[in-house]
Enzyme design. Structure first.
Site, PDB file in Angstrom:
ATOM      1  N   CYS A  86      78.330  20.170 -15.507  1.00 37.57           N
ATOM      2  CA  CYS A  86      77.622  19.023 -16.099  1.00 37.57           C
ATOM      3  C   CYS A  86      77.430  17.849 -15.142  1.00 37.57           C
ATOM      4  CB  CYS A  86      78.390  18.499 -17.312  1.00 37.57           C
ATOM      5  SG  CYS A  86      79.314  19.729 -18.229  1.00 37.57           S
ATOM      6  N   LYS A  90      73.930  16.888 -13.752  1.00 35.77           N
ATOM      7  CA  LYS A  90      73.215  15.744 -14.327  1.00 35.77           C
ATOM      8  C   LYS A  90      72.824  14.755 -13.226  1.00 35.77           C
ATOM      9  CE  LYS A  90      71.559  13.046 -17.593  1.00 35.77           C
ATOM     10  NZ  LYS A  90      72.246  12.152 -18.504  1.00 35.77           N
ATOM     11  N   GLY A 224      67.201  33.052 -17.195  1.00 32.72           N
ATOM     12  CA  GLY A 224      66.211  32.312 -17.971  1.00 32.72           C
ATOM     13  C   GLY A 224      66.821  31.372 -18.981  1.00 32.72           C
ATOM     14  N   SER A 225      68.080  30.973 -18.733  1.00 34.97           N
ATOM     15  CA  SER A 225      68.683  30.101 -19.740  1.00 34.97           C
ATOM     16  C   SER A 225      69.011  28.727 -19.159  1.00 34.97           C
ATOM     17  CB  SER A 225      69.906  30.799 -20.329  1.00 34.97           C
ATOM     18  OG  SER A 225      70.233  30.189 -21.551  1.00 34.97           O
ATOM     19  N   HIS A 502      61.282  -0.723 -31.924  1.00 32.58           N
ATOM     20  CA  HIS A 502      59.971  -0.629 -31.292  1.00 32.58           C
ATOM     21  C   HIS A 502      59.980  -1.331 -29.937  1.00 32.58           C
ATOM     22  CE1 HIS A 502      55.700   0.068 -31.344  1.00 32.58           C
ATOM     23  NE2 HIS A 502      55.464  -1.203 -31.084  1.00 32.58           N
ATOM     24  N   GLU A 507      62.150   5.837 -32.018  1.00 34.32           N
ATOM     25  CA  GLU A 507      61.543   5.420 -33.298  1.00 34.32           C
ATOM     26  C   GLU A 507      60.574   6.479 -33.821  1.00 34.32           C
ATOM     27  OE1 GLU A 507      58.735   2.157 -33.520  1.00 34.32           O
ATOM     28  OE2 GLU A 507      58.147   2.450 -31.428  1.00 34.32           O
TER      29      GLU A 507
HETATM   30  P1  FAD Z   1      86.714  24.949 -17.298  1.00 35.19           P
HETATM   31  O1  FAD Z   1      86.173  23.581 -17.305  1.00 35.19           O
HETATM   32  O2  FAD Z   1      85.921  26.022 -16.738  1.00 35.19           O
HETATM   33  O3  FAD Z   1      88.187  24.898 -16.742  1.00 35.19           O
HETATM   34  C1  FAD Z   1      88.976  26.039 -16.528  1.00 35.19           C
HETATM   35  C2  FAD Z   1      89.904  25.806 -15.355  1.00 35.19           C
HETATM   36  O4  FAD Z   1      90.917  26.806 -15.346  1.00 35.19           O
HETATM   37  C3  FAD Z   1      89.201  25.901 -14.006  1.00 35.19           C
HETATM   38  O5  FAD Z   1      89.578  24.831 -13.163  1.00 35.19           O
HETATM   39  C4  FAD Z   1      89.699  27.232 -13.449  1.00 35.19           C
HETATM   40  O6  FAD Z   1      89.665  27.268 -12.041  1.00 35.19           O
HETATM   41  C5  FAD Z   1      91.102  27.272 -14.009  1.00 35.19           C
HETATM   42  N1  FAD Z   1      91.702  28.611 -14.077  1.00 35.19           N
HETATM   43  C6  FAD Z   1      91.090  29.791 -14.352  1.00 35.19           C
HETATM   44  N2  FAD Z   1      91.993  30.784 -14.366  1.00 35.19           N
HETATM   45  C7  FAD Z   1      93.191  30.218 -14.097  1.00 35.19           C
HETATM   46  C8  FAD Z   1      94.530  30.740 -13.991  1.00 35.19           C
HETATM   47  N3  FAD Z   1      94.783  32.045 -14.189  1.00 35.19           N
HETATM   48  N4  FAD Z   1      95.517  29.888 -13.685  1.00 35.19           N
HETATM   49  C9  FAD Z   1      95.280  28.561 -13.479  1.00 35.19           C
HETATM   50  N5  FAD Z   1      94.044  28.027 -13.580  1.00 35.19           N
HETATM   51  C10 FAD Z   1      93.022  28.844 -13.908  1.00 35.19           C
HETATM   52  N6  FAD Z   1      78.327  21.584 -20.842  1.00 35.19           N
HETATM   53  C11 FAD Z   1      77.856  20.465 -21.454  1.00 35.19           C
HETATM   54  O7  FAD Z   1      78.368  20.081 -22.503  1.00 35.19           O
HETATM   55  N7  FAD Z   1      76.826  19.730 -20.896  1.00 35.19           N
HETATM   56  C12 FAD Z   1      76.243  20.093 -19.739  1.00 35.19           C
HETATM   57  O8  FAD Z   1      75.332  19.411 -19.269  1.00 35.19           O
HETATM   58  C13 FAD Z   1      76.722  21.258 -19.071  1.00 35.19           C
HETATM   59  N8  FAD Z   1      76.185  21.627 -17.892  1.00 35.19           N
HETATM   60  C14 FAD Z   1      76.675  22.741 -17.258  1.00 35.19           C
HETATM   61  C15 FAD Z   1      76.091  23.114 -16.047  1.00 35.19           C
HETATM   62  C16 FAD Z   1      76.537  24.248 -15.387  1.00 35.19           C
HETATM   63  C17 FAD Z   1      75.912  24.635 -14.074  1.00 35.19           C
HETATM   64  C18 FAD Z   1      77.598  25.012 -15.952  1.00 35.19           C
HETATM   65  C19 FAD Z   1      78.103  26.235 -15.240  1.00 35.19           C
HETATM   66  C20 FAD Z   1      78.186  24.649 -17.153  1.00 35.19           C
HETATM   67  C21 FAD Z   1      77.723  23.511 -17.823  1.00 35.19           C
HETATM   68  N9  FAD Z   1      78.264  23.110 -19.043  1.00 35.19           N
HETATM   69  C22 FAD Z   1      77.777  21.996 -19.679  1.00 35.19           C
HETATM   70  C23 FAD Z   1      79.359  23.876 -19.685  1.00 35.19           C
HETATM   71  C24 FAD Z   1      80.722  23.204 -19.419  1.00 35.19           C
HETATM   72  O9  FAD Z   1      80.874  22.963 -18.044  1.00 35.19           O
HETATM   73  C25 FAD Z   1      81.850  24.088 -19.930  1.00 35.19           C
HETATM   74  O10 FAD Z   1      81.598  24.384 -21.295  1.00 35.19           O
HETATM   75  C26 FAD Z   1      83.214  23.431 -19.823  1.00 35.19           C
HETATM   76  O11 FAD Z   1      83.501  23.048 -18.513  1.00 35.19           O
HETATM   77  C27 FAD Z   1      84.303  24.393 -20.327  1.00 35.19           C
HETATM   78  O12 FAD Z   1      85.568  23.792 -20.215  1.00 35.19           O
HETATM   79  P2  FAD Z   1      86.894  24.677 -20.251  1.00 35.19           P
HETATM   80  O13 FAD Z   1      88.015  23.699 -20.359  1.00 35.19           O
HETATM   81  O14 FAD Z   1      86.785  25.724 -21.257  1.00 35.19           O
HETATM   82  O15 FAD Z   1      86.953  25.429 -18.853  1.00 35.19           O
HETATM   83  P1  NDP Z   2      73.493  32.272 -20.593  1.00 34.02           P
HETATM   84  O1  NDP Z   2      74.479  33.291 -20.956  1.00 34.02           O
HETATM   85  O2  NDP Z   2      73.164  31.195 -21.566  1.00 34.02           O
HETATM   86  O3  NDP Z   2      72.116  32.977 -20.178  1.00 34.02           O
HETATM   87  C1  NDP Z   2      72.070  34.004 -19.247  1.00 34.02           C
HETATM   88  C2  NDP Z   2      70.635  34.228 -18.794  1.00 34.02           C
HETATM   89  O4  NDP Z   2      70.613  35.207 -17.755  1.00 34.02           O
HETATM   90  C3  NDP Z   2      69.734  34.762 -19.894  1.00 34.02           C
HETATM   91  O5  NDP Z   2      68.435  34.247 -19.698  1.00 34.02           O
HETATM   92  C4  NDP Z   2      69.771  36.273 -19.656  1.00 34.02           C
HETATM   93  O6  NDP Z   2      68.627  36.929 -20.096  1.00 34.02           O
HETATM   94  C5  NDP Z   2      69.826  36.322 -18.144  1.00 34.02           C
HETATM   95  N1  NDP Z   2      70.459  37.537 -17.605  1.00 34.02           N
HETATM   96  C6  NDP Z   2      71.635  38.064 -17.957  1.00 34.02           C
HETATM   97  N2  NDP Z   2      71.896  39.148 -17.203  1.00 34.02           N
HETATM   98  C7  NDP Z   2      70.853  39.301 -16.367  1.00 34.02           C
HETATM   99  C8  NDP Z   2      70.555  40.231 -15.342  1.00 34.02           C
HETATM  100  N3  NDP Z   2      71.383  41.223 -15.047  1.00 34.02           N
HETATM  101  N4  NDP Z   2      69.406  40.084 -14.664  1.00 34.02           N
HETATM  102  C9  NDP Z   2      68.551  39.087 -14.950  1.00 34.02           C
HETATM  103  N5  NDP Z   2      68.788  38.165 -15.917  1.00 34.02           N
HETATM  104  C10 NDP Z   2      69.931  38.274 -16.610  1.00 34.02           C
HETATM  105  O7  NDP Z   2      74.039  31.687 -19.229  1.00 34.02           O
HETATM  106  P2  NDP Z   2      73.949  30.349 -18.428  1.00 34.02           P
HETATM  107  O8  NDP Z   2      74.672  30.682 -17.194  1.00 34.02           O
HETATM  108  O9  NDP Z   2      72.572  29.813 -18.323  1.00 34.02           O
HETATM  109  O10 NDP Z   2      74.796  29.309 -19.292  1.00 34.02           O
HETATM  110  C11 NDP Z   2      76.141  29.577 -19.671  1.00 34.02           C
HETATM  111  C12 NDP Z   2      76.576  28.585 -20.712  1.00 34.02           C
HETATM  112  O11 NDP Z   2      76.922  27.350 -20.091  1.00 34.02           O
HETATM  113  C13 NDP Z   2      75.486  28.220 -21.715  1.00 34.02           C
HETATM  114  O12 NDP Z   2      75.485  29.119 -22.795  1.00 34.02           O
HETATM  115  C14 NDP Z   2      75.839  26.832 -22.123  1.00 34.02           C
HETATM  116  O13 NDP Z   2      76.658  26.839 -23.264  1.00 34.02           O
HETATM  117  C15 NDP Z   2      76.591  26.271 -20.927  1.00 34.02           C
HETATM  118  N6  NDP Z   2      75.702  25.345 -20.222  1.00 34.02           N
HETATM  119  C16 NDP Z   2      75.340  24.193 -20.848  1.00 34.02           C
HETATM  120  C17 NDP Z   2      74.469  23.324 -20.250  1.00 34.02           C
HETATM  121  C18 NDP Z   2      74.061  22.076 -20.966  1.00 34.02           C
HETATM  122  O14 NDP Z   2      74.712  21.703 -21.921  1.00 34.02           O
HETATM  123  N7  NDP Z   2      73.021  21.394 -20.535  1.00 34.02           N
HETATM  124  C19 NDP Z   2      73.921  23.578 -18.934  1.00 34.02           C
HETATM  125  C20 NDP Z   2      74.374  24.812 -18.352  1.00 34.02           C
HETATM  126  C21 NDP Z   2      75.230  25.652 -18.982  1.00 34.02           C
HETATM  127  P3  NDP Z   2      68.510  37.641 -21.543  1.00 34.02           P
HETATM  128  O15 NDP Z   2      68.129  36.549 -22.506  1.00 34.02           O
HETATM  129  O16 NDP Z   2      67.455  38.644 -21.336  1.00 34.02           O
HETATM  130  O17 NDP Z   2      69.854  38.233 -21.849  1.00 34.02           O
END
Ligand code: FAD
Ligand code: NDP
Length: 527
Positions: A86, A90, A224-225, A502, A507
């Site tokens: 995030c 962002k 595509g997500s 406004h 709005e």
């Molecule tokens: P994480 O934040 O993933 O924390 C898990 C931690 O555990 C990590 O530090 C990992 O290294 C550690 N760990 C793993 N295994 C072990 C182990 N065995 N021992 C010790 N430590 C370990 N969400 C939003 O709400 N808004 C957004 O804009 C948004 N943008 C995103 C953009 C991207 C590119 C991605 C990938 C995700 C985004 N998300 C967003 C999703 C959000 O980041 C996650 O939902 C959130 O971070 C999950 O929190 P968590 O506590 O479950 O795990």
């Molecule tokens: P998602 O699981 O949401 O989507 C995966 C995408 O990859 C889908 O479009 C899927 O297509 C495609 N895909 C899967 N496997 C393959 C393959 N083998 N070859 C080609 N395409 C493939 O994953 P994201 O990583 O985008 O996001 C993970 C989660 O992180 C989200 O669900 C969201 O909750 C969180 N997130 C939140 C954000 C936010 O709040 N702004 C920003 C980023 C992440 P198909 O539909 O055909 O399966």
């Protein structure tokens, strides 16, 4: 009280020795120590849960360990959101949006700011350093917060030995056993690679992208997500020639009309290239150092290929459960997703409990949850309050608002139009909608329209069951309405009894009055 402090000092020095990698006999000095709570994973959910438990005077430890990516990228405390999710996303999204202002400033009268769009390029090292330095400051802030809350931070990887014990392994292989009355698993997930030749060798994921030192150049984004579309949006604005490869539909699970508008804006207005119905089959490195990606299209037997500087896989994430040895603690996982099961089926969550007593799971690792930062945080806090403060409030996973930070942001809460028609019956659903043009867009001399729709349940006094907004700062607009919708607000309460602010885009929500079924042109003009 004094004894408590003494215990903490010993423990802290033990942790310091531990993090130096000495194979110390930790148990010798702490043989009797049993924590009230050990949290595995120092991300959004884990840190929130640990801090909340510490408020109630509990002895808490957090283990966090980042396995470097295949490209050796690594980062500090705070988990996905802070380091590779995030926050850097962002920031890059916002910086990329500055492009529109710079590019169109002369249209608004700024004489000196006249640039040719093709010459507008980001200085990646400057931009990335700013983002990365902010992330590092957050890493530090989290460490300080743990110390201030008297929570032990252990930089080691955890796996279960049994239901009461974990083994923590530090970066140099030093091991120690840690016992606790309660464990919370908050290990999140990591990006997937496709099982095709060259993907792991030559491709990168979002875990690398935010830490690149130089521009990725011409980039193929596979997926595509959320992640794929957000990254494609800012990369394109930064001047990288960007192509998105979608194997089926974009933004599966979102409202179809809205999802199509998101990608249409990216394709038609922003000129980002999309290849639909295609999946990569091989990545090879050419003599030039560029990567040749071969792909197949669903409806076309032939093979196609192109050269790219970077191949970014954004195809979803796998939970970090494989190395936790969960079977030793009798914690069950869903056989398909490998996420931790809670509750009677794979779609529900039962108070974040797992199949093992006193072991809980929160955040992205939990089957049936929602992969968003605020969800992990709220679930973690409520869990700590139930465990240590006799509270009963449970996490409610319904009606959670979200925003996709694409060039035109898409924010939504509640049901899609398809879902509402299916669950409530088409005739019982009223959809109010409008196209609107924020003044910010008008000022830049741009033509594009934004769009919103509110979905209401006719049989419940037009209770709002979904709200979808495509526009500038859509997430900022939606947040307040999401609170009202969560509490059952109706169309008339928002749109007949509320006066707008406004002139804002927000709005337009309280002004919604044209129904889809009326077939009246929903394009708004004037005030
Ligand atoms: P994480 O934040 O993933 O924390 C898990 C931690 O555990 C990590 O530090 C990992 O290294 C550690 N760990 C793993 N295994 C072990 C182990 N065995 N021992 C010790 N430590 C370990 N969400 C939003 O709400 N808004 C957004 O804009 C948004 N943008 C995103 C953009 C991207 C590119 C991605 C990938 C995700 C985004 N998300 C967003 C999703 C959000 O980041 C996650 O939902 C959130 O971070 C999950 O929190 P968590 O506590 O479950 O795990
Ligand atoms: P998602 O699981 O949401 O989507 C995966 C995408 O990859 C889908 O479009 C899927 O297509 C495609 N895909 C899967 N496997 C393959 C393959 N083998 N070859 C080609 N395409 C493939 O994953 P994201 O990583 O985008 O996001 C993970 C989660 O992180 C989200 O669900 C969201 O909750 C969180 N997130 C939140 C954000 C936010 O709040 N702004 C920003 C980023 C992440 P198909 O539909 O055909 O399966």
């Amino acid at each position: 009280m004094k004894l408590g402090r003494y215990a903490i000092i010993i423990t802290y020095s033990a942790v310091r020795s531990f993090s130096t990698g000495l194979k110390m006999n930790y148990n010798a000095s702490n043989s009797a120590k049993i924590y009230d709570l050990v949290v595995i994973g120092g991300g959004s959910g884990g840190l929130a849960c640990a801090k909340e438990a510490a408020i109630f005077g509990k002895e808490v430890a957090v283990l966090d360990y980042v396995v470097p990516t295949l490209k050796s990228t690594s980062w500090g405390l705070g988990g996905t959101c802070v380091n590779v999710g995030c926050i850097p996303k962002k920031l890059m999204h916002h910086i990329s949006q500055m492009r529109d202002i710079i590019e169109n400033a002369h249209e608004a009268g700024w004489k000196q700011v006249s640039v040719k769009p093709e010459s507008l390029q980001i200085d990646w090292p400057t931009m990335a350093t700013r983002v990365q330095n902010y992330v590092k400051s957050l890493n530090w802030g989290h460490r300080v917060a743990l110390r201030e809350n008297k929570i032990e931070y252990i930089n080691a990887k955890a796996k279960f030995k049994d239901g009461e014990t974990i083994v923590a392994t530090d970066i140099k292989g030093g091991e120690k056993e840690i016992k606790a009355k309660n464990f919370v698993i908050a290990v999140g997930g990591r990006p997937k690679y496709p099982d095709i030749p060259g993907a792991k060798e030559f491709g990168i994921t979002s875990d690398d992208l935010f830490w690149l030192k130089n521009t990725p150049g011409k980039t193929l984004v596979v997926g595509g997500s959320y992640v794929a579309l957000e990254c494609a949006g800012f990369l394109h604005a930064f001047g990288c020639d960007t192509t998105v490869m979608v194997r089926s539909i974009a933004l599966r699970g979102f409202d179809r009309q809205m999802a199509e508008m998101v990608t249409e804006h990216m394709e038609k207005e922003k000129k980002i290239k999309f290849i639909y119905g295609a999946e990569p089959i091989e990545v090879i490195q050419g003599d030039s150092g560029k990567y040749r990606v071969k792909w197949k299209k669903e409806k076309n037997p032939g093979e196609m290929s192109d050269l790219f500087d970077t191949v970014l896989f954004a195809i979803g994430r796998d939970p970090c459960t494989l190395e936790l040895n969960l079977s030793a603690a009798n914690v069950s996982v869903d056989p398909n997703t490998k996420k931790i099961l809670s509750g009677s089926n794979s779609k529900t969550v039962d108070m974040e409990k797992t199949s093992a007593p006193n072991i809980y799971a929160i955040g992205d690792v939990l089957q049936g949850g929602v992969e968003l930062t605020p969800v992990a945080i709220k679930a973690g806090k409520l869990l700590a309050r139930r465990l240590f403060h006799k509270e009963t409030a449970q996490m409610n996973y319904d009606l959670i608002a979200t925003t996709v930070f694409t060039p035109l942001e898409y924010a939504c809460v509640g049901m899609t139009e398809e879902e509402a028609s299916c669950k409530l019956g088409e005739n019982n659903v009223e959809v109010y909608h409008c196209y609107f043009k924020p003044l910010e867009i008008v000022a830049m001399g741009q033509q594009q329209s934004c769009y919103m729709k509110m979905i209401c349940d006719i049989n419940k006094s037009e209770k709002v069951v979904g709200l979808h907004i495509l526009g500038l700062n859509a997430g900022e607009i939606l947040q307040g309405f999401a609170a009202a919708i969560k509490h059952g607000i109706t169309y008339s309460q928002i749109c007949l009894n509320t006066i707008g602010i406004h002139p804002t885009s927000a709005e337009e929500v309280v002004k919604l009055h044209i129904t889809k079924r009326s077939n009246i042109d929903p394009h708004l003009t004037g005030c």
